[in-house]
Design a protein around this motif. Sequence first.
Motif, PDB file in Angstrom:
ATOM      1  N   ALA A  20     -22.557  32.760  -2.126  1.00  0.00           N
ATOM      2  CA  ALA A  20     -23.298  33.477  -1.079  1.00  0.00           C
ATOM      3  C   ALA A  20     -24.790  33.525  -1.396  1.00  0.00           C
ATOM      4  N   GLU A  21     -25.115  33.752  -2.657  1.00  0.00           N
ATOM      5  CA  GLU A  21     -26.532  33.788  -3.060  1.00  0.00           C
ATOM      6  C   GLU A  21     -27.184  32.422  -2.908  1.00  0.00           C
ATOM      7  N   LEU A  22     -26.460  31.371  -3.226  1.00  0.00           N
ATOM      8  CA  LEU A  22     -26.997  30.018  -3.059  1.00  0.00           C
ATOM      9  C   LEU A  22     -27.226  29.699  -1.585  1.00  0.00           C
ATOM     10  N   GLU A  23     -26.316  30.094  -0.731  1.00  0.00           N
ATOM     11  CA  GLU A  23     -26.482  29.842   0.698  1.00  0.00           C
ATOM     12  C   GLU A  23     -27.644  30.643   1.270  1.00  0.00           C
ATOM     13  N   ASP A  24     -27.805  31.866   0.799  1.00  0.00           N
ATOM     14  CA  ASP A  24     -28.947  32.678   1.223  1.00  0.00           C
ATOM     15  C   ASP A  24     -30.251  32.022   0.798  1.00  0.00           C
ATOM     16  N   CYS A  25     -30.274  31.499  -0.427  1.00  0.00           N
ATOM     17  CA  CYS A  25     -31.468  30.802  -0.923  1.00  0.00           C
ATOM     18  C   CYS A  25     -31.739  29.551  -0.091  1.00  0.00           C
ATOM     19  N   ARG A  26     -30.691  28.811   0.251  1.00  0.00           N
ATOM     20  CA  ARG A  26     -30.846  27.599   1.056  1.00  0.00           C
ATOM     21  C   ARG A  26     -31.450  27.937   2.419  1.00  0.00           C
ATOM     22  N   THR A  27     -30.960  29.009   3.029  1.00  0.00           N
ATOM     23  CA  THR A  27     -31.471  29.425   4.333  1.00  0.00           C
ATOM     24  C   THR A  27     -32.959  29.762   4.255  1.00  0.00           C
ATOM     25  N   LYS A  28     -33.349  30.495   3.204  1.00  0.00           N
ATOM     26  CA  LYS A  28     -34.756  30.866   3.047  1.00  0.00           C
ATOM     27  C   LYS A  28     -35.633  29.653   2.777  1.00  0.00           C
ATOM     28  N   LEU A  29     -35.130  28.716   1.989  1.00  0.00           N
ATOM     29  CA  LEU A  29     -35.880  27.494   1.708  1.00  0.00           C
ATOM     30  C   LEU A  29     -36.157  26.711   2.987  1.00  0.00           C
ATOM     31  N   LEU A  30     -35.139  26.553   3.811  1.00  0.00           N
ATOM     32  CA  LEU A  30     -35.296  25.791   5.047  1.00  0.00           C
ATOM     33  C   LEU A  30     -36.207  26.505   6.039  1.00  0.00           C
ATOM     34  N   ALA A  31     -36.174  27.835   6.021  1.00  0.00           N
ATOM     35  CA  ALA A  31     -37.001  28.600   6.950  1.00  0.00           C
ATOM     36  C   ALA A  31     -38.477  28.582   6.568  1.00  0.00           C
ATOM     37  N   ASP A  32     -38.762  28.581   5.265  1.00  0.00           N
ATOM     38  CA  ASP A  32     -40.159  28.656   4.806  1.00  0.00           C
ATOM     39  C   ASP A  32     -40.321  27.927   3.473  1.00  0.00           C
ATOM     40  N   PRO A  33     -40.219  26.600   3.484  1.00  0.00           N
ATOM     41  CA  PRO A  33     -40.253  25.854   2.212  1.00  0.00           C
ATOM     42  C   PRO A  33     -41.545  26.029   1.431  1.00  0.00           C
ATOM     43  N   SER A  34     -42.665  26.258   2.131  1.00  0.00           N
ATOM     44  CA  SER A  34     -43.949  26.376   1.425  1.00  0.00           C
ATOM     45  C   SER A  34     -44.022  27.632   0.574  1.00  0.00           C
ATOM     46  N   ASN A  35     -43.076  28.544   0.755  1.00  0.00           N
ATOM     47  CA  ASN A  35     -43.084  29.792  -0.013  1.00  0.00           C
ATOM     48  C   ASN A  35     -42.330  29.671  -1.332  1.00  0.00           C
ATOM     49  N   TYR A  36     -41.849  28.453  -1.667  1.00  0.00           N
ATOM     50  CA  TYR A  36     -40.977  28.337  -2.841  1.00  0.00           C
ATOM     51  C   TYR A  36     -41.345  27.157  -3.733  1.00  0.00           C
ATOM     52  N   ILE A  37     -41.043  27.353  -5.007  1.00  0.00           N
ATOM     53  CA  ILE A  37     -41.047  26.271  -5.980  1.00  0.00           C
ATOM     54  C   ILE A  37     -39.674  26.256  -6.646  1.00  0.00           C
ATOM     55  N   SER A  38     -39.349  25.149  -7.298  1.00  0.00           N
ATOM     56  CA  SER A  38     -38.114  25.104  -8.073  1.00  0.00           C
ATOM     57  C   SER A  38     -38.389  24.528  -9.446  1.00  0.00           C
ATOM     58  N   GLN A  39     -37.619  24.987 -10.409  1.00  0.00           N
ATOM     59  CA  GLN A  39     -37.768  24.551 -11.795  1.00  0.00           C
ATOM     60  C   GLN A  39     -36.390  24.391 -12.422  1.00  0.00           C
ATOM     61  N   PRO A  40     -36.263  23.536 -13.423  1.00  0.00           N
ATOM     62  CA  PRO A  40     -35.006  23.494 -14.161  1.00  0.00           C
ATOM     63  C   PRO A  40     -34.809  24.801 -14.923  1.00  0.00           C
ATOM     64  N   VAL A  41     -33.576  25.120 -15.219  1.00  0.00           N
ATOM     65  CA  VAL A  41     -33.304  26.303 -16.027  1.00  0.00           C
ATOM     66  C   VAL A  41     -33.772  26.036 -17.454  1.00  0.00           C
ATOM     67  N   VAL A  42     -34.704  26.847 -17.935  1.00  0.00           N
ATOM     68  CA  VAL A  42     -35.180  26.702 -19.306  1.00  0.00           C
ATOM     69  C   VAL A  42     -34.315  27.571 -20.205  1.00  0.00           C
ATOM     70  N   ASP A  43     -33.752  26.958 -21.237  1.00  0.00           N
ATOM     71  CA  ASP A  43     -32.947  27.719 -22.193  1.00  0.00           C
ATOM     72  C   ASP A  43     -33.884  28.506 -23.094  1.00  0.00           C
ATOM     73  N   LEU A  44     -34.306  29.678 -22.601  1.00  0.00           N
ATOM     74  CA  LEU A  44     -35.291  30.477 -23.331  1.00  0.00           C
ATOM     75  C   LEU A  44     -34.818  30.757 -24.748  1.00  0.00           C
ATOM     76  N   SER A  45     -35.771  30.760 -25.661  1.00  0.00           N
ATOM     77  CA  SER A  45     -35.456  31.112 -27.037  1.00  0.00           C
ATOM     78  C   SER A  45     -34.932  32.533 -27.108  1.00  0.00           C
ATOM     79  N   VAL A  46     -34.255  32.840 -28.200  1.00  0.00           N
ATOM     80  CA  VAL A  46     -33.678  34.173 -28.391  1.00  0.00           C
ATOM     81  C   VAL A  46     -34.239  34.807 -29.650  1.00  0.00           C
ATOM     82  N   CYS A  47     -34.042  36.101 -29.742  1.00  0.00           N
ATOM     83  CA  CYS A  47     -34.456  36.850 -30.924  1.00  0.00           C
ATOM     84  C   CYS A  47     -33.387  37.890 -31.220  1.00  0.00           C
TER      85      CYS A  47
END
Length: 487
Positions: free
Chosen positions: A397-424
């Motif tokens: 459901a969250e992915l479909e909501d994101c898809r809808t928003k992307l199609l409605a206003d693509p200039s408002n979004y960027i995408s990036q790969p998931v970065v495996d952030l370091s841990v502490c």
Amino acid sequence: MSVPEGKPSDLLSSYNPGLYFDELFGAMDLPAEHTALIRQRLAALDFDELRRRAQDAERELYNLGITFIVYSDKDAVDRILPFDVIPRVISAPEWSHLEAGVTQRVAALNLFLHDIYHDQKILKDGVIPRDLVEGNHNFRPQMIGLDVPFNTYIHIMGTDLVRDRHGTFRVLEDNGRVPSGVSYVVENRHMMQRVFPDLMQDIGIRPVDNYGHKLLDAMVEIAPVDDPQVVLLSPGTYNSAYFEHIFLAREMGVPLVEGRDLVVDNDRVFMKTTNGLAPVHSIYRRLDDAFLDPRAFNPDSLLGVPGILEAYRKGNVALANAIGTGVADDKAVYCYVPRMIKYYLDQDPIIPNVDTRICREPDALQYTLDNLADLVVKPVGEAGGYGITIGPRASKAELEDCRTKLLADPSNYISQPVVDLSVCPTVCDDAIEPRHVDLRPFAITGKSTWVLPGGLSRVALKKGTLIVNSSQGGGSKDTWVLEGGAA
């Protein structure tokens, strides 16, 4: 992945960072030799003792009023920023690299801002799309042709850095409008000095308590007169970072004011005092452009100072950061910073960006839609971790909501790969567990740039989450930059 050899027993004996790069231990092929003494001292502590000290630290933070406001939570007027007592440690060579990279980035962004408000060479040469800049809601036509001292627009900058599973630091985003969090850097250090003097003894940690002096020096440098009156302009007590405004005004030794405390007369700014009006020459503002001057920007703003833009344009008052800097910390413009560095400085970026696609571009949009479940999608104008969709951890459901928003206003979004952030290593309920961290170094620029040694290490306290923002349940750690020794 198991912890590298040399891992102490006792307190950290069951600690396992998994496949992530660990800030205390490093990696199998890149062990963190500079943390050896700290690890030995931590290993000698009893977990109950460690947790007791952590609770003492949190209680003291609350008693000191070191809090922030979460606007989205109607039941919490203000909260303590959770503080984890196991420090994040950076070696001297690592810090030299980061310091140079942040300084380079600040230089390029200030050149970019001067250019777009003057000759616009970078737009004419097609290095950055003109509409991306001039169509940006933070672009201020009022700044066109206006010279600012030392051509410095971003006087205070927070650069968000992450470290991937290979141990490589990358820039996640720039914060050039009103970056916050530096008060926690200083207060976290004070807290560690009180609660863990035995852990810090003879380690050789670079100090952070001179930030206020450096900030005041920069505010004096950009002022239009000698011996200026500097003030800090706050939106007021309901701002999420009000504690920080109080803290920084105290550290600089300057008045903390709100818009209602200032007036403009004959294009000059004055502060109301018990002895009448007193001139103000340099303002560190913690107020967005839109609210700064109701005559020039949002006419409904009750937080700003009517007429201050004209006083600024005539050179009668200095503002930090300059009006119009928001263009430079837009998440879409961020993608072009490596090109800015090459264009203005003829250098390669010292710290690379995270790979980013701008969804306003058709190919990038299609790639994002095709790989939505594997990417992080961010709105370009949001902050605080709001509006982010992390594909691998999102529901259908969250992915479909994101898809809808992307199609409605693509200039408002960027995408990036998931970065495996370091841990502490982080103190949790019953054990020491790995939690993801990022790093926000703070740079102050007047005539030249100074970078606070370390910065704000934010930690994602919820198990498994990659979002470290305080508004999303994150906390912070003290960040130790070592004065010398092994890498």
